[in-house]
Enzyme design. Structure first.
Site, PDB file in Angstrom:
ATOM      1  N   ARG A 108       0.844  -1.187   0.000  1.00  0.00           N
ATOM      2  CA  ARG A 108       0.000   0.000   0.000  1.00  0.00           C
ATOM      3  C   ARG A 108       0.884   1.243   0.000  1.00  0.00           C
ATOM      4  O   ARG A 108       1.929   1.278   0.638  1.00  0.00           O
ATOM      5  CB  ARG A 108      -0.909   0.028   1.239  1.00  0.00           C
ATOM      6  CG  ARG A 108      -1.877  -1.137   1.318  1.00  0.00           C
ATOM      7  CD  ARG A 108      -2.980  -0.975   0.278  1.00  0.00           C
ATOM      8  NE  ARG A 108      -3.924  -2.081   0.321  1.00  0.00           N
ATOM      9  CZ  ARG A 108      -4.077  -2.963  -0.653  1.00  0.00           C
ATOM     10  NH1 ARG A 108      -3.343  -2.898  -1.739  1.00  0.00           N
ATOM     11  NH2 ARG A 108      -4.973  -3.916  -0.547  1.00  0.00           N
ATOM     12  N   HIS A 146      -0.258  -0.481 -10.337  1.00  0.00           N
ATOM     13  CA  HIS A 146      -0.848  -1.320  -9.294  1.00  0.00           C
ATOM     14  C   HIS A 146      -2.197  -1.822  -9.803  1.00  0.00           C
ATOM     15  O   HIS A 146      -3.227  -1.188  -9.649  1.00  0.00           O
ATOM     16  CB  HIS A 146      -1.034  -0.494  -8.012  1.00  0.00           C
ATOM     17  CG  HIS A 146      -1.511  -1.291  -6.852  1.00  0.00           C
ATOM     18  ND1 HIS A 146      -0.694  -2.176  -6.186  1.00  0.00           N
ATOM     19  CD2 HIS A 146      -2.705  -1.342  -6.223  1.00  0.00           C
ATOM     20  CE1 HIS A 146      -1.372  -2.736  -5.193  1.00  0.00           C
ATOM     21  NE2 HIS A 146      -2.597  -2.243  -5.206  1.00  0.00           N
TER      22      HIS A 146
END
Length: 158
Positions: free
Chosen positions: A86, A134
């Site tokens: 993250r 991502h």
């Protein structure tokens, strides 16, 4: 995600150790835990793969202090960071400073503090940073294999 990464990295003959906030056990893998365990793991880590969840305890964990604890004398000529967890885990200013000072040899970043990564971010043009999207899209195995081969060959070629 971590267990799956361990399995795949071990299949590629990487020596793998892990860290978790709480004690865990994985077959044939040393897993450190807690703050002291993190320090011990970092001291022997020259390629840090981060797949942690974003929590209040992990926010900003990839910072100057953490990066300064990575092993310096590994086979890659310095520590490498890969964050596919993250964006909130990392402090990008600290990553850039570590890259510029030589404390970090390279970084492969799949996530960012602010997404999408702003066009004016110095990460885009830093020579030691690899940026990937991502996404969890299904990729062509042939295309991925070619990309992986180029990434493996790049450090060997200097």
């Amino acid at each position: 995600m971590g267990k799956d990464a361990v399995t795949k990295l071990k299949a590629l003959s990487f020596k793998v150790v892990g860290w978790s906030a709480n004690p865990k056990s994985l077959p044939d893998v040393t897993v450190f835990s807690g703050a002291d365990g993190l320090k011990r793991m970092l001291a022997q880590t020259d390629m840090l793969v981060v797949l942690l969840p974003l929590t209040e305890a992990t926010r900003g964990i990839i910072n100057a202090s953490l990066l300064s604890q990575l092993k310096r004398d590994g086979p890659l000529g310095g520590p490498i960071l890969l964050n596919a967890g993250r964006g909130g885990l990392q402090v990008e200013a600290d990553i850039l400073a570590a890259l510029d000072s030589g404390a970090l040899k390279g970084a492969s970043l799949d996530v960012f503090e602010r997404e999408p990564l702003p066009k004016d971010s110095p990460l885009w043009s830093h020579p030691a940073v690899y940026i990937s999207p991502h996404n969890a899209a299904i990729s062509s195995p042939k295309a991925v294999a070619a990309l992986v081969a180029r990434q493996i060959e790049a450090p060997r070629a200097g």
